[in-house]
Design a protein around this motif. Structure first.
Motif, short mmCIF file in Angstrom:
data_model
loop_
_atom_site.label_atom_id
_atom_site.label_comp_id
_atom_site.label_asym_id
_atom_site.label_seq_id
_atom_site.Cartn_x
_atom_site.Cartn_y
_atom_site.Cartn_z
N GLU A 1 50.17 46.81 -53.68
CA GLU A 1 49.48 45.53 -53.89
C GLU A 1 50.11 44.42 -53.06
O GLU A 1 49.41 43.63 -52.42
CB GLU A 1 49.61 45.11 -55.36
N GLN A 2 51.43 44.37 -53.11
CA GLN A 2 52.18 43.35 -52.39
C GLN A 2 51.90 43.45 -50.88
O GLN A 2 51.64 42.45 -50.22
CB GLN A 2 53.68 43.56 -52.69
N VAL A 3 51.93 44.69 -50.38
CA VAL A 3 51.72 44.93 -48.95
C VAL A 3 50.27 44.56 -48.57
O VAL A 3 50.04 43.92 -47.53
CB VAL A 3 52.05 46.40 -48.58
N GLN A 4 49.33 44.93 -49.41
CA GLN A 4 47.92 44.58 -49.14
C GLN A 4 47.75 43.06 -49.05
O GLN A 4 47.06 42.55 -48.18
CB GLN A 4 46.98 45.13 -50.24
N LYS A 5 48.39 42.37 -49.99
CA LYS A 5 48.29 40.92 -50.02
C LYS A 5 48.86 40.34 -48.71
O LYS A 5 48.25 39.48 -48.07
CB LYS A 5 49.07 40.38 -51.22
N ARG A 6 50.02 40.84 -48.33
CA ARG A 6 50.64 40.35 -47.10
C ARG A 6 49.77 40.67 -45.88
O ARG A 6 49.61 39.84 -44.98
CB ARG A 6 52.01 41.01 -46.88
N LEU A 7 49.20 41.88 -45.85
CA LEU A 7 48.39 42.25 -44.69
C LEU A 7 47.13 41.38 -44.60
O LEU A 7 46.72 41.01 -43.49
CB LEU A 7 48.00 43.73 -44.74
N SER A 8 46.54 41.04 -45.76
CA SER A 8 45.33 40.23 -45.63
C SER A 8 45.69 38.80 -45.21
O SER A 8 44.92 38.16 -44.49
CB SER A 8 44.46 40.28 -46.89
N ARG A 9 46.89 38.35 -45.60
CA ARG A 9 47.34 37.04 -45.11
C ARG A 9 47.56 37.11 -43.58
O ARG A 9 47.17 36.20 -42.85
CB ARG A 9 48.63 36.62 -45.83
N GLU B 1 46.10 39.14 -41.50
CA GLU B 1 44.77 39.20 -40.85
C GLU B 1 44.23 37.77 -40.67
O GLU B 1 43.72 37.42 -39.61
CB GLU B 1 43.83 40.03 -41.72
N GLY B 2 44.36 36.96 -41.71
CA GLY B 2 43.92 35.56 -41.63
C GLY B 2 44.68 34.79 -40.56
O GLY B 2 44.09 33.99 -39.82
N GLN B 3 45.98 35.07 -40.45
CA GLN B 3 46.78 34.37 -39.43
C GLN B 3 46.31 34.75 -38.03
O GLN B 3 46.30 33.92 -37.12
CB GLN B 3 48.26 34.72 -39.59
N VAL B 4 45.97 36.04 -37.84
CA VAL B 4 45.50 36.48 -36.52
C VAL B 4 44.17 35.80 -36.19
O VAL B 4 43.95 35.35 -35.07
CB VAL B 4 45.39 38.02 -36.45
N ARG B 5 43.30 35.72 -37.20
CA ARG B 5 42.03 35.01 -36.99
C ARG B 5 42.30 33.54 -36.65
O ARG B 5 41.68 32.97 -35.77
CB ARG B 5 41.16 35.10 -38.24
N ARG C 1 43.49 45.28 -40.02
CA ARG C 1 42.55 45.81 -41.01
C ARG C 1 42.76 47.31 -41.18
O ARG C 1 42.73 47.83 -42.29
CB ARG C 1 41.11 45.53 -40.59
N GLY C 2 42.97 47.99 -40.05
CA GLY C 2 43.25 49.43 -40.09
C GLY C 2 44.49 49.73 -40.92
O GLY C 2 44.54 50.72 -41.65
N LEU C 3 45.48 48.86 -40.83
CA LEU C 3 46.70 49.04 -41.62
C LEU C 3 46.40 48.94 -43.11
O LEU C 3 46.92 49.74 -43.91
CB LEU C 3 47.74 47.99 -41.21
#
Lengths: 91, 91, 91, 91
Positions: free
Chosen positions: B7-15, B17-21, C21-23
């Motif tokens: 969960e923690q990793v997913q949360k960080r990854l979606s943040r 993703e937002g930073q890359v956008r 996203r793939g990650l």
């Protein structure tokens, strides 16, 4: 550390010691800063290679010993130490 | 990966993703290069933290499993994988 | 940023967004931690390449502009910013 | 390099030389690999600090000189050299 690695590492370290002395001389002789910086990087890269060599020997020898012994506590310690090295080198 | 880490990793990854956008937007809006570079570094640092988190979970879970199993072959593989991570992150 | 770099950087960033996203998907599908870590490193390396590209454009464009203008104050600011990038990337 | 930096750098380099000799001794005395690796990292960090110090002096002195001279060609060379340092340190 096992004998062949030990010799190899000693040889590399004495070369690195010479490079550090060479750097002092470069500073003394007012050599161009960028040349000094390039040489500083080269010495750091050489140290990193020593680190890798010691680490490989460690895994092939000490960690392997912990695996063969079947001693779970020792294995955990070894893995925790490797983790430390990883976290540190990431910085 | 265990549930809380996941969960923690997913949360960080979606943040991230937002930073890359956000970075794409900065480029689009012709923001100052140095600000873009600073933000690129920030995203790299965030990825490094995810890496560390995944690694800690891996050691606490998969590697721990190999230790408990007493399976020396599996332990060797786990250690070899950690070595790979170290050597790569040193570069 | 000049147009060709801008397009190139946008293309790279949207590829990176896809990789992030793939990650998330890899985590979702409980893929092996070490594979996730390897992919995290790959994304970091891709971001580093974007950083380099932006930096080269910055030097070829903004810094070059400061040099041509002959504005010493602006040149000092540009150099100080480059120093910041160096010191930060050394960590 | 200016005198105060020169002295400071010489002092640091001779300390580093001592640390490298200390490492040889650690290897000689069969000290624990992980302690050797920790010390190798410490020496690398010390070299990085020297690098930063030399770089700051370079920017405050040689690059500043190029800025004051108003010599655009020299300024371009100085910036290209800083870029080299950045790209190298990113690896």
């Amino acid at each position: 550390m096992r004998s062949p690695t030990k010799e190899q590492v000693q040889k590399r370290l004495s070369r690195i010691e010479g490079q550090v002395r060479g750097l002092s001389r470069m500073v003394e002789e007012d050599r161009y800063c960028i040349d000094i910086i390039t040489q500083l990087s080269a010495v750091r890269a050489a140290l990193r290679r020593v680190e890798e060599e010691v680490l490989k020997d460690h895994v092939g020898h000490c960690v392997e010993h912990a695996i063969r012994s079947g001693d779970a506590e020792d294995q955990r310690r070894k893995v925790a130490e490797l983790m430390e090295v990883i976290v540190r080198s990431e910085r």
